[in-house]
Design a protein around this motif. Structure first.
Motif, PDB file in Angstrom:
ATOM      1  N   PRO A  69      21.136 -33.665 -11.733  1.00  7.29           N
ATOM      2  CA  PRO A  69      21.240 -35.261 -11.821  1.00  7.29           C
ATOM      3  C   PRO A  69      22.681 -35.566 -11.580  1.00  7.29           C
ATOM      4  O   PRO A  69      22.815 -36.842 -11.117  1.00  7.29           O
ATOM      5  N   ASN A  70      23.722 -34.915 -11.875  1.00 12.55           N
ATOM      6  CA  ASN A  70      25.034 -35.365 -11.791  1.00 12.55           C
ATOM      7  C   ASN A  70      25.872 -34.903 -10.630  1.00 12.55           C
ATOM      8  O   ASN A  70      27.146 -35.044 -10.508  1.00 12.55           O
ATOM      9  N   PRO A  92      18.353 -27.000  -9.056  1.00 18.38           N
ATOM     10  CA  PRO A  92      17.820 -28.514  -9.191  1.00 18.38           C
ATOM     11  C   PRO A  92      16.891 -28.953 -10.358  1.00 18.38           C
ATOM     12  O   PRO A  92      15.548 -29.244  -9.999  1.00 18.38           O
ATOM     13  N   PHE A  93      17.153 -28.624 -11.480  1.00 16.88           N
ATOM     14  CA  PHE A  93      16.378 -28.954 -12.535  1.00 16.88           C
ATOM     15  C   PHE A  93      16.474 -30.643 -13.069  1.00 16.88           C
ATOM     16  O   PHE A  93      17.629 -30.773 -13.177  1.00 16.88           O
ATOM     17  N   LEU A 100      10.974 -27.092 -18.213  1.00 12.03           N
ATOM     18  CA  LEU A 100      11.664 -27.340 -16.789  1.00 12.03           C
ATOM     19  C   LEU A 100      11.046 -27.977 -16.069  1.00 12.03           C
ATOM     20  O   LEU A 100       9.957 -27.763 -15.639  1.00 12.03           O
ATOM     21  N   VAL A 101      11.776 -28.997 -15.573  1.00 12.13           N
ATOM     22  CA  VAL A 101      11.065 -29.817 -14.313  1.00 12.13           C
ATOM     23  C   VAL A 101      12.201 -29.484 -13.197  1.00 12.13           C
ATOM     24  O   VAL A 101      13.185 -30.044 -13.219  1.00 12.13           O
ATOM     25  N   LEU A 102      11.434 -29.350 -12.025  1.00 14.05           N
ATOM     26  CA  LEU A 102      12.319 -29.156 -10.852  1.00 14.05           C
ATOM     27  C   LEU A 102      12.338 -30.424  -9.978  1.00 14.05           C
ATOM     28  O   LEU A 102      11.462 -31.385  -9.910  1.00 14.05           O
ATOM     29  N   ALA A 103      13.393 -30.853  -9.321  1.00 13.49           N
ATOM     30  CA  ALA A 103      13.833 -31.989  -8.853  1.00 13.49           C
ATOM     31  C   ALA A 103      12.905 -31.949  -7.360  1.00 13.49           C
ATOM     32  O   ALA A 103      12.800 -30.870  -6.879  1.00 13.49           O
ATOM     33  N   ASP A 104      12.460 -33.155  -6.878  1.00  8.90           N
ATOM     34  CA  ASP A 104      11.858 -33.119  -5.614  1.00  8.90           C
ATOM     35  C   ASP A 104      12.856 -33.295  -4.533  1.00  8.90           C
ATOM     36  O   ASP A 104      13.417 -34.427  -4.521  1.00  8.90           O
ATOM     37  N   GLY A 107      11.827 -31.310   0.534  1.00  3.55           N
ATOM     38  CA  GLY A 107      11.614 -30.342   1.543  1.00  3.55           C
ATOM     39  C   GLY A 107      13.340 -29.545   1.948  1.00  3.55           C
ATOM     40  O   GLY A 107      13.058 -28.433   2.568  1.00  3.55           O
ATOM     41  N   ARG A 108      14.304 -30.056   1.259  1.00  5.62           N
ATOM     42  CA  ARG A 108      15.530 -29.417   1.797  1.00  5.62           C
ATOM     43  C   ARG A 108      15.966 -28.522   0.555  1.00  5.62           C
ATOM     44  O   ARG A 108      15.382 -28.523  -0.512  1.00  5.62           O
ATOM     45  N   GLY A 109      16.794 -27.421   0.885  1.00  4.74           N
ATOM     46  CA  GLY A 109      17.360 -26.623  -0.012  1.00  4.74           C
ATOM     47  C   GLY A 109      18.508 -27.455  -0.855  1.00  4.74           C
ATOM     48  O   GLY A 109      19.001 -28.310  -0.428  1.00  4.74           O
ATOM     49  N   ALA A 110      18.715 -26.985  -2.216  1.00  2.25           N
ATOM     50  CA  ALA A 110      19.519 -27.507  -3.037  1.00  2.25           C
ATOM     51  C   ALA A 110      20.874 -27.415  -2.203  1.00  2.25           C
ATOM     52  O   ALA A 110      21.711 -28.471  -2.615  1.00  2.25           O
TER      53      ALA A 110
END
Ligand SMILES: NC(=O)c1ccc[n+]([C@@H]2O[C@H](COP(=O)([O-])OP(=O)(O)OC[C@H]3O[C@@H](n4cnc5c(N)ncnc54)[C@H](OP(=O)(O)O)[C@@H]3O)[C@@H](O)[C@H]2O)c1
Length: 202
Positions: A69-70, A92-93, A100-104, A107-110
């Motif tokens: 997130p930062n 991308p958590f 653990l929750v992954l970011a949406d 559809g792109r790669g982190a």
């Protein structure tokens, strides 16, 4: 080689330990400023120092090791990248606890997102797929050598990072470009968090 690190937490410190042991220098940085890192730097010992984020980001090889997130904030307002290398160790958590929750990522790669925020940087994804405790524990497990995955679109910078991983004693596996390889090794991908050990030639 003098590495910069944006972030000075578990991953940056684990990377610094390995880099220092291999004879490199590391400049750690965070939002709270160099004074907040005095103790960490003195514990790391010779070759470690703390600087402003911009100072760390000006170096030729810069590790990105901040919470997902930062990332956007951390990469905002930095000097032009001019092909300097950004080593993306992030995952991308958006939450770690209780689950653990992954970011949406839409559809792109982190790492594609990271590359978009660091225009002009050569982004190499590395050190994200190994849990810090295992990285700290070291490369040898049950007589084999632990693997660290690497992805990136620029062969020269990727070759340098693979050499660095080898110099740390680990076995680098090149997964190809950022779009495909990055997705394989990022959190949520099939190779993320695996403690893969090479028992053959390495
Ligand atoms: N822990 C693991 O096992 C592991 C393994 C591989 C990859 N990763 C990934 O690597 C990244 C870092 O994880 P970590 O475990 O090292 O996290 P951490 O221990 O929480 O450290 C995060 C560091 O980032 C700094 N930071 C936060 N926002 C910043 C900003 N905007 N600019 C500059 N510095 C900033 C923090 O310092 P301030 O708060 O003082 O700014 C702190 O030093 C994450 O994306 C994580 O998913 C973690």
């Amino acid at each position: 080689m003098r590495f910069g690190a944006i972030g000075a937490g578990a991953v940056a410190v684990a990377f610094a330990r390995k880099a220092l042991a291999a004879g490199h220098e590391v400049v750690l940085s965070n939002r709270h400023g160099p004074d907040s890192l005095a103790r960490r730097v003195s514990e790391l010992g010779i070759g470690a120092s703390a600087g402003a984020v911009e100072e760390a980001a000006r170096l030729d090889y810069v590790l990105l090791a901040v919470p997902w997130p930062n990332v956007q904030d951390a990469l905002r307002g930095l000097p032009e990248w001019n092909r300097r290398v950004l080593i993306d160790a992030t995952n991308p958590f958006i939450e770690y606890s209780p689950n653990l929750v992954l970011a949406d990522l839409g559809g792109r790669g982190a790492s594609e997102i990271v590359a978009g925020l660091a225009s002009g940087a050569r982004v190499v994804k590395a050190f994200n797929s190994i849990v810090t405790a295992r990285f700290d524990e070291g490369p040898v497990k049950n007589g084999g050598v632990r693997v660290i995955f690497v992805s990136g679109d620029d062969s020269e910078s990727k070759a340098f990072i693979k050499g660095l991983i080898k110099s740390f004693g680990f076995d680098p596996i090149d997964l190809g470009g950022l779009v495909m390889g990055g997705r394989l090794q990022q959190a949520g991908g099939p190779l993320a968090g695996r403690d893969l050990v090479n028992f053959g030639d390495h």
